[in-house]
Design an enzyme around this catalytic site. Structure first.
Site, PDB file in Angstrom:
ATOM      1  N   CYS A 181       3.111   3.287   4.675  1.00 62.92           N
ATOM      2  CA  CYS A 181       3.234   1.850   4.923  1.00 62.92           C
ATOM      3  C   CYS A 181       3.896   1.519   6.256  1.00 62.92           C
ATOM      4  O   CYS A 181       3.848   0.368   6.697  1.00 62.92           O
ATOM      5  CB  CYS A 181       3.992   1.189   3.784  1.00 62.92           C
ATOM      6  SG  CYS A 181       3.247   1.472   2.160  1.00 62.92           S
ATOM      7  N   ASN A 240      -0.088  -5.396  -1.808  1.00 62.57           N
ATOM      8  CA  ASN A 240       0.470  -4.379  -0.913  1.00 62.57           C
ATOM      9  C   ASN A 240      -0.686  -3.563  -0.346  1.00 62.57           C
ATOM     10  O   ASN A 240      -1.344  -2.816  -1.061  1.00 62.57           O
ATOM     11  CB  ASN A 240       1.436  -3.497  -1.699  1.00 62.57           C
ATOM     12  CG  ASN A 240       2.078  -2.396  -0.857  1.00 62.57           C
ATOM     13  OD1 ASN A 240       1.531  -1.981   0.151  1.00 62.57           O
ATOM     14  ND2 ASN A 240       3.221  -1.918  -1.302  1.00 62.57           N
ATOM     15  N   HIS A 298       6.846  -5.108   6.126  1.00 62.02           N
ATOM     16  CA  HIS A 298       5.753  -4.594   5.295  1.00 62.02           C
ATOM     17  C   HIS A 298       5.725  -5.375   3.994  1.00 62.02           C
ATOM     18  O   HIS A 298       6.753  -5.620   3.368  1.00 62.02           O
ATOM     19  CB  HIS A 298       5.970  -3.103   5.035  1.00 62.02           C
ATOM     20  CG  HIS A 298       5.158  -2.577   3.891  1.00 62.02           C
ATOM     21  ND1 HIS A 298       3.812  -2.809   3.789  1.00 62.02           N
ATOM     22  CD2 HIS A 298       5.517  -1.856   2.784  1.00 62.02           C
ATOM     23  CE1 HIS A 298       3.362  -2.240   2.671  1.00 62.02           C
ATOM     24  NE2 HIS A 298       4.373  -1.667   2.046  1.00 62.02           N
TER      25      HIS A 298
END
Length: 324
Positions: A122, A280, A246
Site C-alpha cells: 500500500c 482499500n 493511504h
C-alpha cells in the site's frame, strides 16, 4: 584519466498530471451481506466503507494501469512519446514475468521506455513517486509515469469478512517531470520488518491481516512519519492544504488527521476520504484519491498536499507535493 560524462541534473520535479481507473461493477455493503455474516452498519462502523468496485475477467492490473496512465498523460497535456520511463507499483500482479510496466508502456504507446515494477504494497505509489522524482532530478529520465494498480479481488477470500469488506480494485497514476521550483519533497520512508507477519498470504492464495495490530501500528506510527516528511520539505503542519493518507480504513485516516491537527495542522485541512466509495485499493488509493478530489473541486492546482502510504511489509513512505 578517463572521465565519464554525467547526465545533467535539474533543480526540482513536480506532478504534471493525474489519472485513475476503476471497474464498472459497484459492490455495496448490502451486496456483501447476501454472502457473509455482515451488514451495512457493521461495515461502516468498523472501516467506514459504503461501497467499492470489483473487477471482472477483463479488468487486470495491466488494463487498469493502461487506462489510468493514459488519463494522467492526457491530463499533463503530453503525448506518450513525451514519457521515457514507466513504473508500476503493485502487490497483486499475477505474472512476475513479464513485468507489468513493459506491457503497460507498450499498450499506452510509450515505445522503448525504461520500465520496472515495484512492490511496497500500500506504500507502493509513494515509493514509485520517490524513485521517479529522483530519476528525473538526476537526469536519468525526463518524464516518468508512476502507476499504482491493484486487483485485490484476485487475492481476497470472497467470504472472509475480515478482508472481503475492505479491499477493492483500481489504478491511479501520476506523470512526474522537471520543474524550476521543487514540487515533490524528499521522501520519508522505511519498514517495520519485525511486524511483517501482520499482513501476509500464508497459503499463497489469499491475503490475511491481523486487523487490530495493523490498526494500532497505523494510528500511532504513521503520523510521526508524516511529520518527518514535512520537516524534510522544510514545512510546518499548518502549511498543509490537503492530507492524502493511504485509504486503508476511515478510522485510521481520521486518527492520522487528528494527530496532525494536534501538531498544528489547520482545521480547514482537506482530508481524503475516498475509502468511503472506493474501498482499500492498496497502491492505487493515493493517486486515485487525489484525482477524484481534483475532479470534485476539493483540491486545486498549487495546493500543498501531504501524502503518506503504509501497508504490508510493514512498509511506509510519505512526501509533500504541490498539486498539479
Amino acid at each position: 584519466m578517463t572521465k565519464l560524462r554525467q547526465a545533467r541534473t535539474v533543480a526540482g520535479t513536480r506532478i504534471l498530471g493525474l489519472g485513475s481507473s476503476q471497474p464498472e461493477r459497484v459492490v455495496t455493503n448490502d451486496d456483501l451481506a447476501k454472502i457473509m455474516d455482515t451488514d451495512d452498519q457493521w461495515i461502516r462502523d468498523r472501516v467506514g466503507i459504503a461501497e467499492r468496485r470489483f473487477g471482472g475477467p477483463a479488468d487486470t492490473v495491466v488494463s487498469m494501469a493502461v487506462d489510468a496512465g493514459s488519463k494522467a498523460i492526457a491530463a499533463a497535456g503530453l503525448s506518450p512519446s513525451d514519457v521515457d520511463t514507466v513504473i508500476v507499483a503493485s502487490c497483486t500482479s499475477t505474472t512476475p514475468i513479464p513485468n507489468a510496466a513493459a506491457q503497460v508502456a507498450d499498450l499506452i504507446g510509450v515505445k522503448g521506455a525504461g520500465g520496472f515494477d515495484l512492490n511496497a504494497a500500500c506504500a507502493g505509489f509513494c515509493y514509485g513517486l520517490a524513485a521517479g522524482s529522483d530519476m528525473v532530478r538526476a537526469g536519468s529520465s525526463r518524464r516518468v509515469l508512476v502507476i499504482g494498480s491493484e486487483k485485490l479481488t484476485d487475492i481476497v477470500d470472497p467470504v472472509d469478512r475480515s478482508t472481503a469488506i475492505i479491499f477493492a480494485d483500481a489504478a491511479g497514476a501520476a506523470v512526474v517531470g522537471p520543474s524550476d521550483e521543487p514540487g515533490i519533497g524528499p521522501v520519508a520512508w522505511g519498514t517495520a520488518g519485525d511486524l511483517v507477519d501482520s499482513i501476509t498470504m500464508p497459503n499463497g492464495r489469499h491475503i490475511y491481516q491481523e486487523g487490530q495490530s495493523v490498526f494500532r501500528w497505523a494510528t500511532t506510527k504513521i503520523a510521526p512519519i508524516a511529520l518527518q516528511a514535512l520537516e524534510l520539505a522544510g514545512l510546518e503542519p499548518s502549511d498543509v492544504d490537503v492530507l492524502v493518507p493511504h485509504q486503508a480504513n476511515l478510522r485510521i485516516v481520521e486518527a492520522i488527521a487528528k494527530r496532525l491537527r494536534k501538531h498544528g495542522a489547520r482545521e480547514d485541512m482537506v482530508v481524503a476520504d475516498d475509502i468511503v466509495t472506493s474501498g482499500n485499493t492498496s497502491s492505487a488509493s493515493i493517486p486515485m484519491a487525489m484525482d477524484h478530489m481534483r475532479a470534485a473541486g476539493r483540491v486545486h492546482s498549487g495546493d500543498v498536499a501531504l501524502l503518506i502510504g503504509f501497508g504490508a511489509g510493514l512498509s511506509y513512505a510519505g512526501q509533500v507535493v504541490i498539486c498539479p
